[in-house]
Write a protein that holds these residues in place. Structure first.
Motif, PDB file in Angstrom:
ATOM      1  N   ILE B  10       0.842  -1.205   0.000  1.00  0.00           N
ATOM      2  CA  ILE B  10       0.000   0.000   0.000  1.00  0.00           C
ATOM      3  C   ILE B  10       0.881   1.261   0.000  1.00  0.00           C
ATOM      4  O   ILE B  10       0.580   2.243  -0.690  1.00  0.00           O
ATOM      5  CB  ILE B  10      -0.984  -0.023   1.194  1.00  0.00           C
ATOM      6  N   ILE B  13       2.079   1.804  -3.449  1.00  0.00           N
ATOM      7  CA  ILE B  13       1.003   2.372  -4.275  1.00  0.00           C
ATOM      8  C   ILE B  13       0.953   3.893  -4.072  1.00  0.00           C
ATOM      9  O   ILE B  13       0.809   4.659  -5.030  1.00  0.00           O
ATOM     10  CB  ILE B  13      -0.361   1.722  -3.914  1.00  0.00           C
ATOM     11  N   TYR B  17       1.340   6.845  -6.902  1.00  0.00           N
ATOM     12  CA  TYR B  17       0.382   7.938  -7.096  1.00  0.00           C
ATOM     13  C   TYR B  17       1.080   9.289  -7.147  1.00  0.00           C
ATOM     14  O   TYR B  17       0.732  10.164  -7.930  1.00  0.00           O
ATOM     15  CB  TYR B  17      -0.705   7.912  -6.008  1.00  0.00           C
ATOM     16  N   SER B  20       2.729   9.694 -10.447  1.00  0.00           N
ATOM     17  CA  SER B  20       1.826   9.771 -11.606  1.00  0.00           C
ATOM     18  C   SER B  20       1.505  11.219 -12.014  1.00  0.00           C
ATOM     19  O   SER B  20       1.149  11.469 -13.157  1.00  0.00           O
ATOM     20  CB  SER B  20       0.519   9.024 -11.307  1.00  0.00           C
ATOM     21  N   ALA B  44       1.774   8.503 -16.329  1.00  0.00           N
ATOM     22  CA  ALA B  44       0.698   8.384 -15.324  1.00  0.00           C
ATOM     23  C   ALA B  44      -0.006   7.036 -15.474  1.00  0.00           C
ATOM     24  O   ALA B  44      -0.264   6.338 -14.484  1.00  0.00           O
ATOM     25  CB  ALA B  44      -0.299   9.525 -15.486  1.00  0.00           C
ATOM     26  N   LEU B  45      -0.266   6.668 -16.717  1.00  0.00           N
ATOM     27  CA  LEU B  45      -0.968   5.410 -16.971  1.00  0.00           C
ATOM     28  C   LEU B  45      -0.141   4.205 -16.518  1.00  0.00           C
ATOM     29  O   LEU B  45      -0.674   3.254 -15.925  1.00  0.00           O
ATOM     30  CB  LEU B  45      -1.258   5.319 -18.469  1.00  0.00           C
ATOM     31  N   TYR B  48      -0.407   3.918 -12.820  1.00  0.00           N
ATOM     32  CA  TYR B  48      -1.702   3.373 -12.393  1.00  0.00           C
ATOM     33  C   TYR B  48      -1.799   1.872 -12.648  1.00  0.00           C
ATOM     34  O   TYR B  48      -2.402   1.137 -11.863  1.00  0.00           O
ATOM     35  CB  TYR B  48      -2.861   4.121 -13.074  1.00  0.00           C
ATOM     36  N   LEU B  49      -1.186   1.441 -13.740  1.00  0.00           N
ATOM     37  CA  LEU B  49      -1.192   0.002 -14.031  1.00  0.00           C
ATOM     38  C   LEU B  49      -0.414  -0.756 -12.947  1.00  0.00           C
ATOM     39  O   LEU B  49      -0.876  -1.786 -12.430  1.00  0.00           O
ATOM     40  CB  LEU B  49      -0.563  -0.240 -15.412  1.00  0.00           C
ATOM     41  N   ALA B  52      -2.401  -0.803  -9.747  1.00  0.00           N
ATOM     42  CA  ALA B  52      -3.508  -1.770  -9.788  1.00  0.00           C
ATOM     43  C   ALA B  52      -2.982  -3.183  -9.523  1.00  0.00           C
ATOM     44  O   ALA B  52      -3.605  -3.958  -8.783  1.00  0.00           O
ATOM     45  CB  ALA B  52      -4.213  -1.695 -11.138  1.00  0.00           C
ATOM     46  N   ALA B  53      -1.836  -3.505 -10.128  1.00  0.00           N
ATOM     47  CA  ALA B  53      -1.277  -4.854  -9.930  1.00  0.00           C
ATOM     48  C   ALA B  53      -0.914  -5.059  -8.452  1.00  0.00           C
ATOM     49  O   ALA B  53      -1.250  -6.095  -7.857  1.00  0.00           O
ATOM     50  CB  ALA B  53      -0.048  -5.026 -10.816  1.00  0.00           C
ATOM     51  N   ASN B  55      -2.143  -3.506  -5.919  1.00  0.00           N
ATOM     52  CA  ASN B  55      -3.372  -3.505  -5.120  1.00  0.00           C
ATOM     53  C   ASN B  55      -4.091  -4.862  -5.190  1.00  0.00           C
ATOM     54  O   ASN B  55      -4.629  -5.336  -4.184  1.00  0.00           O
ATOM     55  CB  ASN B  55      -4.295  -2.383  -5.615  1.00  0.00           C
ATOM     56  N   ALA B  56      -4.079  -5.469  -6.368  1.00  0.00           N
ATOM     57  CA  ALA B  56      -4.713  -6.792  -6.509  1.00  0.00           C
ATOM     58  C   ALA B  56      -4.012  -7.798  -5.596  1.00  0.00           C
ATOM     59  O   ALA B  56      -4.663  -8.583  -4.891  1.00  0.00           O
ATOM     60  CB  ALA B  56      -4.653  -7.246  -7.956  1.00  0.00           C
ATOM     61  N   ALA B  58      -2.329  -7.072  -2.911  1.00  0.00           N
ATOM     62  CA  ALA B  58      -2.646  -6.690  -1.523  1.00  0.00           C
ATOM     63  C   ALA B  58      -4.009  -7.230  -1.112  1.00  0.00           C
ATOM     64  O   ALA B  58      -4.183  -7.709   0.017  1.00  0.00           O
ATOM     65  CB  ALA B  58      -2.596  -5.171  -1.380  1.00  0.00           C
ATOM     66  N   TRP B  59      -4.983  -7.199  -2.022  1.00  0.00           N
ATOM     67  CA  TRP B  59      -6.314  -7.723  -1.680  1.00  0.00           C
ATOM     68  C   TRP B  59      -6.282  -9.232  -1.508  1.00  0.00           C
ATOM     69  O   TRP B  59      -6.903  -9.776  -0.600  1.00  0.00           O
ATOM     70  CB  TRP B  59      -7.359  -7.326  -2.734  1.00  0.00           C
ATOM     71  N   LEU B  60      -5.535  -9.898  -2.383  1.00  0.00           N
ATOM     72  CA  LEU B  60      -5.529 -11.368  -2.312  1.00  0.00           C
ATOM     73  C   LEU B  60      -4.867 -11.876  -1.034  1.00  0.00           C
ATOM     74  O   LEU B  60      -5.205 -12.952  -0.549  1.00  0.00           O
ATOM     75  CB  LEU B  60      -4.845 -11.952  -3.559  1.00  0.00           C
TER      76      LEU B  60
END
Lengths: 492, 80
Positions: B10, B13, B17, B20, B44-45, B48-49, B52-53, B55-56, B58-60
């Motif tokens: 996190i 991430i 940001y 970006s 920036a893109l 963000y990519l 996102a990776a 963050n995914a 981190a959620w799992l």
């Protein structure tokens, strides 16, 4: 057959399917409790949960408001992809603590958390009402934005056969009917189908646009020739606004009542975290796509005004349909996908609105079937008021989003801070909410949107947090002084 | 261990940001075109990519139990 005729047929078929789904959902319900109506009996699995989160998050705002904003602001609107991901990042601060509690305590509405956390304190009920009031206002605003979007899409794609007002009124009646019949179950099932349609349709539209323009590089060259300022590196104010927008959307979106209710409604923690892991990539298939569509519209649709820019998407759909019979069919699919996305958000908002007002604001019993009935009646009344307001749209869709977020973000301390700060009490939170709302609301009423690029809602949140800290410190100091007095009294 | 790793992800991430936003560029400067986009937009893109990776992941690895948590969310019973 032209787009207008195809649009009318598609609209008819879509409404029939919706009614069928609502009837199946009505038969699938197990009882009449708020938990079954508002949370589908807490049985949403990973696939439906993911698609309902997706279709709810990506609404009429995404489909009409975001291309419109990209058209107005240019390439700096890439920030939209960033803020949509930031929402899923911010959920890390909410879900791991709130979800297990929600399961154990059987929460139905967002205010159930506030009651649980602060209910035993004297200021607890007032805080619950303040949070419920802010959420209710934000939801009504959100509903309004969806109705405006529905009116634009329906009238543009049926080529005026269904006028703007007809789209607003007719689709509003449809939502009311199927949400009332089917509750969260109908909403989640239709969300799932709508999510798939939206994904396919947007991809096809972007592919056509880029093919027509000769590729993305050519689009950027054309935009650069027409409006070089929207391609150049943004100035300091725009960069500050970039930060502010990410903060505003990232923080406020996690306290969306309908998002919180989906956290409650998940079948399991495992389903929920997988749904979030998938959701984190969706901005690339939706927000980025609609941003590029808005940018590609700059050279195609020159000279649209501030409010007119919100019709970029339906105008492009019209052009796409006029380019051939197959494209007209595809445009109809996108139209249904867009309408479905807008309706899926509107129905979720309506569902949450009923729960927030009945349970949080009026304090009705969350296990009582009469609460479900009351929630539905309140939702119908708010829908009526929103329909009347939507008939004369006065601000852009993006401005409506900003206003909603500026109110919602004031609820953040009562959720994110209260979940992590064990000593936080109700009174400091209440004072913070009042201070933040007065600043954000007062500035909005005075017509002030941003100061040096920073949203007034973000400034309000800073004041809100400062007030929370100050009152908490003062209360803590008062408590320790009383304890000291007592100690000294005893020693005398 | 998983919790600490999640916090590191996190934090990363957050750094992405910050990067970006084109703080590193002169305002109004005309950009080069990368992948069909102005270079600062492509950067920036990319950020963000990557975010996102992370963050995914981190959620799992997030621990999200369904069984009853302790009686108080913040651990000391102060809220009840």
């Amino acid at each position: 057959m032209n787009l207008g005729e195809i649009g009318l047929w598609a609209l008819g078929a879509y409404t029939l399917i919706l009614m069928g789904v609502a009837e199946v959902a009505r038969r699938a319900r197990t009882d009449l409790t708020p938990s079954d109506h508002f949370l589908a009996g807490r049985h949403l699995g990973v696939f439906v949960l993911f698609l309902t989160l997706y279709a709810t998050t990506y609404s009429g705002n995404s489909l009409l408001g975001y291309p419109g904003e990209a058209y107005r602001r240019g390439y700096s609107w890439i920030m939209a992809t960033g803020f949509m991901i930031s929402i899923i990042v911010t959920f890390h601060a909410l879900v791991p603590r709130l979800r297990p509690l929600a399961v154990r305590e059987r929460f139905v509405s967002p205010g159930d958390w506030v009651s649980f956390r602060f209910g035993a304190e004297p200021a607890g009920p007032a805080l619950r009402v303040a949070i419920g009031g802010l959420m209710g206002l934000a939801l009504a605003n959100f509903l309004l934005a969806q109705l405006i979007a529905m009116g634009h899409v329906t009238s543009q794609v049926t080529e005026g056969a269904v006028p703007y007002w007809g789209g607003v009124v007719g689709m509003a009646a449809m939502i009311l009917l199927y949400e009332t019949l089917g509750g969260m179950r109908a909403v989640a099932w239709t969300d799932a189908a709508q999510g798939v349609l939206m994904l396919l349709g947007l991809g096809a539209l972007l592919a056509w646009l880029l093919g027509e323009a000769g590729g993305l590089t050519e689009v950027t060259r054309q935009v650069s020739a027409l409006r070089p300022e929207v391609v150049a590196v943004p100035d300091l104010e725009e960069r500050a606004n970039w930060v502010s927008t990410i903060l505003l959307l990232g923080l406020a979106s996690v306290v969306y009542p309908q998002a919180i209710q989906r956290v409650y409604a998940a079948r399991s923690g495992r389903a929920l975290k997988r749904a979030f892991a998938l959701m984190t990539f969706m901005p690339f298939t939706t927000t980025l796509v609609v941003t590029l569509i808005g940018l590609a519209a700059i050279p195609r649709l020159e000279g649209l005004g501030e409010i007119q820019a919100d019709t970029v998407m339906p105008r492009l759909l019209g052009e796409w349909a006029a380019s051939g019979a197959l494209n007209a069919m595809l445009a109809a699919v996108v139209f249904i996908g867009a309408l479905a996305a807008i309706m899926s958000t509107a129905d979720s908002v309506l569902l949450s609105l009923g729960a927030v007002v009945a349970v949080d604001l009026l304090g009705r019993n969350r296990e009582d079937p009469a609460t479900t009935k009351l929630g539905k009646r309140i939702a119908a009344l708010v829908m009526l008021a929103a329909v009347v307001t939507a008939l004369w749209p006065a601000v852009t869709l993006w401005r409506l989003i900003e206003l909603k977020m500026e109110l919602l973000i004031q609820c953040v301390p009562a959720f994110l801070l209260a979940l992590h700060w064990r000593r936080l009490r109700a009174m400091p939170c209440l004072v913070g909410v009042v201070v933040g709302t007065l600043i954000a609301g007062g500035a909005a009423l005075a017509g002030v949107k941003r100061i040096e690029g920073i949203h007034v809602g973000v400034i309000g949140l800073a004041a809100n947090l400062a007030a929370v800290a100050a009152v908490e410190w003062a209360q803590g100091r008062g408590a320790s002084e009383s304890a000291e007095d007592m100690r000294l009294g005893r020693s005398r | 261990m998983a919790r600490r790793f999640r916090l590191v992800l996190i934090a990363l991430i957050g750094v992405l940001y910050l990067i970006s936003i084109p703080w590193y560029r002169e305002a109004g400067e005309a950009p080069a075109i990368w992948l069909g986009l102005p270079d600062w937009v492509a950067v920036a893109l990319g950020c963000y990519l990557a975010a996102a990776a992370l963050n995914a992941v981190a959620w799992l690895i997030t621990d999200l139990p369904d069984e009853d948590p302790p009686s108080d969310p913040t651990g000391d019973g102060a809220s009840r």
